[in-house]
Scaffold this motif. Structure first.
Motif, PDB file in Angstrom:
ATOM      1  N   LYS A 140       7.548  24.493   7.178  1.00 22.48           N
ATOM      2  CA  LYS A 140       8.489  24.646   5.572  1.00 22.48           C
ATOM      3  C   LYS A 140       9.942  24.899   5.949  1.00 22.48           C
ATOM      4  O   LYS A 140      10.634  24.113   6.090  1.00 22.48           O
ATOM      5  CB  LYS A 140       7.820  25.131   4.525  1.00 22.48           C
ATOM      6  CG  LYS A 140       6.584  24.260   3.550  1.00 22.48           C
ATOM      7  CD  LYS A 140       6.160  24.506   2.246  1.00 22.48           C
ATOM      8  CE  LYS A 140       4.832  24.557   2.020  1.00 22.48           C
ATOM      9  NZ  LYS A 140       4.348  24.528   0.982  1.00 22.48           N
ATOM     10  N   GLN A 142      11.146  25.459   9.727  1.00 23.72           N
ATOM     11  CA  GLN A 142      11.489  24.493  10.009  1.00 23.72           C
ATOM     12  C   GLN A 142      11.681  22.866   9.442  1.00 23.72           C
ATOM     13  O   GLN A 142      13.248  22.732   9.979  1.00 23.72           O
ATOM     14  CB  GLN A 142      10.391  24.405  11.546  1.00 23.72           C
ATOM     15  CG  GLN A 142      10.116  24.920  12.335  1.00 23.72           C
ATOM     16  CD  GLN A 142       8.941  25.600  12.837  1.00 23.72           C
ATOM     17  OE1 GLN A 142       8.065  24.045  13.125  1.00 23.72           O
ATOM     18  NE2 GLN A 142       8.691  26.508  14.104  1.00 23.72           N
ATOM     19  N   ALA A 143      11.456  21.981   8.743  1.00 27.96           N
ATOM     20  CA  ALA A 143      11.393  21.410   7.975  1.00 27.96           C
ATOM     21  C   ALA A 143      12.882  21.333   7.583  1.00 27.96           C
ATOM     22  O   ALA A 143      13.858  19.862   7.379  1.00 27.96           O
ATOM     23  CB  ALA A 143      10.598  20.669   7.093  1.00 27.96           C
ATOM     24  N   ARG A 146      15.886  21.784   9.790  1.00 27.44           N
ATOM     25  CA  ARG A 146      15.988  20.319  10.533  1.00 27.44           C
ATOM     26  C   ARG A 146      17.387  19.850   9.654  1.00 27.44           C
ATOM     27  O   ARG A 146      18.359  19.109   9.938  1.00 27.44           O
ATOM     28  CB  ARG A 146      14.813  19.759  10.920  1.00 27.44           C
ATOM     29  CG  ARG A 146      14.220  19.814  12.358  1.00 27.44           C
ATOM     30  CD  ARG A 146      12.986  19.208  12.389  1.00 27.44           C
ATOM     31  NE  ARG A 146      12.191  18.393  11.530  1.00 27.44           N
ATOM     32  CZ  ARG A 146      11.107  19.078  11.221  1.00 27.44           C
ATOM     33  NH1 ARG A 146      10.954  20.137  12.232  1.00 27.44           N
ATOM     34  NH2 ARG A 146      10.216  18.499  10.423  1.00 27.44           N
ATOM     35  N   SER A 147      16.929  19.545   7.635  1.00 27.74           N
ATOM     36  CA  SER A 147      17.592  19.040   7.399  1.00 27.74           C
ATOM     37  C   SER A 147      18.788  19.667   7.073  1.00 27.74           C
ATOM     38  O   SER A 147      19.982  19.167   5.762  1.00 27.74           O
ATOM     39  CB  SER A 147      17.025  18.730   6.272  1.00 27.74           C
ATOM     40  OG  SER A 147      16.049  19.421   5.153  1.00 27.74           O
ATOM     41  N   PHE A 452      10.171  12.890  11.294  1.00 30.61           N
ATOM     42  CA  PHE A 452      11.361  13.476  10.257  1.00 30.61           C
ATOM     43  C   PHE A 452      11.918  12.234  10.132  1.00 30.61           C
ATOM     44  O   PHE A 452      12.905  11.613  11.337  1.00 30.61           O
ATOM     45  CB  PHE A 452      11.784  14.434  11.242  1.00 30.61           C
ATOM     46  CG  PHE A 452      13.520  15.028   9.719  1.00 30.61           C
ATOM     47  CD1 PHE A 452      13.193  15.247   8.787  1.00 30.61           C
ATOM     48  CD2 PHE A 452      14.159  14.622  10.730  1.00 30.61           C
ATOM     49  CE1 PHE A 452      14.177  15.775   7.748  1.00 30.61           C
ATOM     50  CE2 PHE A 452      15.593  14.360   9.734  1.00 30.61           C
ATOM     51  CZ  PHE A 452      15.307  15.463   8.499  1.00 30.61           C
ATOM     52  N   SER A 454      15.394  11.122   6.907  1.00 30.96           N
ATOM     53  CA  SER A 454      16.434  11.867   6.466  1.00 30.96           C
ATOM     54  C   SER A 454      17.120  10.763   5.646  1.00 30.96           C
ATOM     55  O   SER A 454      17.694   9.640   6.296  1.00 30.96           O
ATOM     56  CB  SER A 454      16.556  12.559   6.323  1.00 30.96           C
ATOM     57  OG  SER A 454      18.304  12.563   7.883  1.00 30.96           O
ATOM     58  N   SER A 472      14.977  14.191   2.726  1.00 32.15           N
ATOM     59  CA  SER A 472      14.765  14.445   4.090  1.00 32.15           C
ATOM     60  C   SER A 472      13.443  14.126   3.371  1.00 32.15           C
ATOM     61  O   SER A 472      12.736  14.783   2.664  1.00 32.15           O
ATOM     62  CB  SER A 472      14.967  15.460   4.763  1.00 32.15           C
ATOM     63  OG  SER A 472      14.972  16.573   4.006  1.00 32.15           O
ATOM     64  N   TYR A 473      12.398  13.209   4.251  1.00 33.48           N
ATOM     65  CA  TYR A 473      10.751  13.573   4.853  1.00 33.48           C
ATOM     66  C   TYR A 473      10.373  14.471   5.681  1.00 33.48           C
ATOM     67  O   TYR A 473      10.486  13.575   6.240  1.00 33.48           O
ATOM     68  CB  TYR A 473      10.578  12.304   4.266  1.00 33.48           C
ATOM     69  CG  TYR A 473      10.006  11.378   3.162  1.00 33.48           C
ATOM     70  CD1 TYR A 473       9.267  11.405   2.561  1.00 33.48           C
ATOM     71  CD2 TYR A 473      11.421  11.303   2.884  1.00 33.48           C
ATOM     72  CE1 TYR A 473       9.273  10.423   1.188  1.00 33.48           C
ATOM     73  CE2 TYR A 473      11.657  10.340   2.039  1.00 33.48           C
ATOM     74  CZ  TYR A 473      10.779   9.975   0.834  1.00 33.48           C
ATOM     75  OH  TYR A 473      11.155   9.055  -0.014  1.00 33.48           O
ATOM     76  N   ASN A 474       9.687  15.763   5.897  1.00 36.42           N
ATOM     77  CA  ASN A 474       9.249  15.799   6.411  1.00 36.42           C
ATOM     78  C   ASN A 474       7.291  16.539   6.654  1.00 36.42           C
ATOM     79  O   ASN A 474       7.144  17.372   6.188  1.00 36.42           O
ATOM     80  CB  ASN A 474      10.019  17.928   6.395  1.00 36.42           C
ATOM     81  CG  ASN A 474      11.353  17.607   5.887  1.00 36.42           C
ATOM     82  OD1 ASN A 474      12.152  17.577   6.710  1.00 36.42           O
ATOM     83  ND2 ASN A 474      11.653  17.548   4.816  1.00 36.42           N
ATOM     84  N   LYS A 488       9.009  16.747   1.286  1.00 37.57           N
ATOM     85  CA  LYS A 488      10.486  16.387   0.611  1.00 37.57           C
ATOM     86  C   LYS A 488      10.777  16.805   0.057  1.00 37.57           C
ATOM     87  O   LYS A 488      10.494  17.918  -1.500  1.00 37.57           O
ATOM     88  CB  LYS A 488       9.975  14.650  -0.478  1.00 37.57           C
ATOM     89  CG  LYS A 488      10.976  13.766  -0.397  1.00 37.57           C
ATOM     90  CD  LYS A 488      10.822  12.572  -1.225  1.00 37.57           C
ATOM     91  CE  LYS A 488      12.346  12.099  -2.037  1.00 37.57           C
ATOM     92  NZ  LYS A 488      11.503  10.896  -2.869  1.00 37.57           N
TER      93      LYS A 488
END
Length: 507
Positions: A140, A142-143, A146-147, A452, A454, A472-474, A488
């Motif tokens: 989570k 890391q997700a 990324r976003s 990933f 977004s 963002s969809y992770n 998300k």
């Protein structure tokens, strides 16, 4: 002679009781030097997914993957055990059940009088839940990284770390910001203001701060951030750093400005201490003493409550705890303890009443593992995730797109209750045309493959009302790196889109 025999029987009974007590709280197996099981207890058999009778003669390599069993490291592990070295290792089990299972094993070679290793004892601990929790939380985090743009500060405002997204937004390298104060992103006038001093005072007090902030990037360029400043609490509940989660809204601000112009081996392997039935310390091994920061003479003869916070030691639950042990009842859990220097130590431990030859409790032996770092890490993860949940709309799906759960921010955005959406498909938020499109099928195929996604998305709320979200969809990965669900994170930008649409209509 009879007295001597009775004393030996008493000693043997105590030793047997102590070993049995340890085995009740520990999965234990004995191996020949070539790695074949000679004996295993019920806890070990349950851990590896076999019956006790099936295990005798089984090679340890059958519990691990062929890749591990054939590796140089695995061969070296058994060579070192045969040479008499104590070892600790973690393995992912290949077992009869479903899903992954991880164990942390302590290996203690046993030698004969000639100094030759005649067998190896393994004490195994199931660490699957901790590994899964860490993997899930790390996934989570890391997700999020990324976003979003993420930066961390100490409580005085000095930069501890910043991710690539944040550095890209402000135009600096990591070595140009780490160690410098947050005011480097402010105008001199704002950094010296009473409002800025109050801002950091609130964060040091543990208050959450969010909003839209004007900052300066490298070379003095304007940067606008939609951000939350989240104090991260330690195990003592006190703030120890601040994590900021931000989205770059500079372009949107510029766009909106233009429109307005227009209009986040038992004693060697574990900490061991012995007590009498009243809780007075009898003995402790070096590992326990090192863990708590004492010498043996400083604790022998003192009560167990010296390791417990005052409010806990004074409570009825603590008295009941020692009454239960005195009756011969086993206890196992995670415990918060206080070291000599006053610091908190978290242990995963078993308290084992030791029985005499008549089956009566005579003392209590505690076997413990230090899990302080794990607790701190999980506390930080939990703090970060709680901070995100306060500031964003969050929803979770299985890999087929079925809704697992959603937070209040998301439910408010789409106008549904949780009961109205759990178990339904993500397509409930899409138009029929989009849900039937190849683009929508590709979205979920990509997410199932761990990709990933977004962007800004048009969705439908309750009663078909239009909702626009920046999200963002992770994909969240399991311990083996396989996607297991999708989370998300989203901001509601409906009003912004409506304003853009109105202002883009020709006069």
């Amino acid at each position: 002679m009879l007295d001597q025999t009775a004393a030996m029987d008493e000693m043997l009974a105590e030793l047997t009781s102590q070993v049995e007590a340890y085995e009740r709280g520990s999965a234990t197996a004995q191996y020949s030097p070539d790695g074949r099981i000679l004996r295993a207890n019920e806890a070990f058999a349950e851990l590896v997914g076999f019956g006790v009778d099936e295990l005798v003669g089984t090679e340890h390599r059958s519990f691990v993957s062929p890749e591990v069993a054939g590796s140089v490291d695995y061969a070296e592990l058994w060579e070192r055990l045969r040479s008499g070295s104590d070892l600790v290792a973690e393995f992912r089990l290949v077992w009869q059940g479903t899903g992954d299972r991880w164990i942390r094993s302590s290996w203690v070679p046993v030698k004969n009088r000639a100094g030759q290793v005649v067998k190896v004892i393994e004490h195994a601990l199931d660490v699957t839940e901790g590994k899964r929790a860490t993997a899930d939380a790390q996934g989570k985090i890391q997700a999020i990284s990324r976003s979003q743009a993420v930066i961390e500060f100490d409580l005085d405002g000095h930069v501890l770390d910043a991710n690539e997204n944040f550095l890209a937004v402000v135009g600096y390298r990591a070595d140009e910001v780490i160690g410098r104060h947050h005011r480097m992103f402010m105008s001199a006038e704002t950094a010296e203001s009473a409002e800025y001093a109050e801002f950091w005072r609130r964060l040091r007090q543990g208050e959450f701060v969010s909003g839209e902030f004007h900052r300066y990037g490298k070379d003095g360029r304007d940067v606008w951030l939609q951000a939350t400043y989240n104090p991260i609490l330690g195990l003592d509940g006190k703030p120890w750093k601040v994590v900021k989660f931000a989205s770059d809204v500079t372009e949107a601000k510029a766009r909106n400005a233009d429109f307005e112009g227009k209009v986040t081996a038992i004693r060697r392997s574990q900490a061991v201490i012995e007590f009498d039935l009243a809780g007075t310390v009898l003995e402790a091994n070096d590992m326990f003493l090192e863990l708590m920061g004492y010498r043996l003479e400083e604790i022998r003869g003192r009560h167990h409550r010296m390791f417990v916070a005052d409010d806990e030691a004074a409570g009825p639950e603590y008295r009941s705890f020692w009454e239960m042990l005195a009756r011969g009842e086993f206890h196992s859990a995670e415990y918060r303890r206080i070291a000599k220097d006053g610091s908190e130590v978290w242990i995963r431990a078993t308290y084992n009443p030791i029985l005499d030859a008549d089956g009566k409790p005579v003392k209590v032996v505690k076997f413990a593992n230090d899990v302080t770092a794990e607790k701190r890490r999980n506390a930080e993860f939990a703090g970060r995730l709680a901070a995100i949940g306060r500031s964003q709309a969050v929803i979770e799906f299985d890999l087929d797109g079925r809704i697992v759960t959603a937070n209040e921010n998301f439910l408010t955005t789409v106008g549904y209750t949780l009961e109205e959406i759990v178990g339904r498909h993500h397509s409930m938020f899409c138009t029929d045309e989009y849900a039937a499109s190849g683009e929508y099928r590709d979205l979920w195929a990509g997410l199932r493959a761990g990709e990933f996604r977004s962007g800004r998305f048009h969705r439908l709320g309750k009663d078909g009302r239009d909702v626009w979200i920046q999200s963002s969809y992770n994909p969240i990965l399991d311990l083996s790196g396989r996607p297991v669900k999708v989370i998300k994170y989203a901001y509601d930008v409906t009003e912004q889109v409506r304003l853009e649409q109105r202002l883009s209509v020709p006069a």
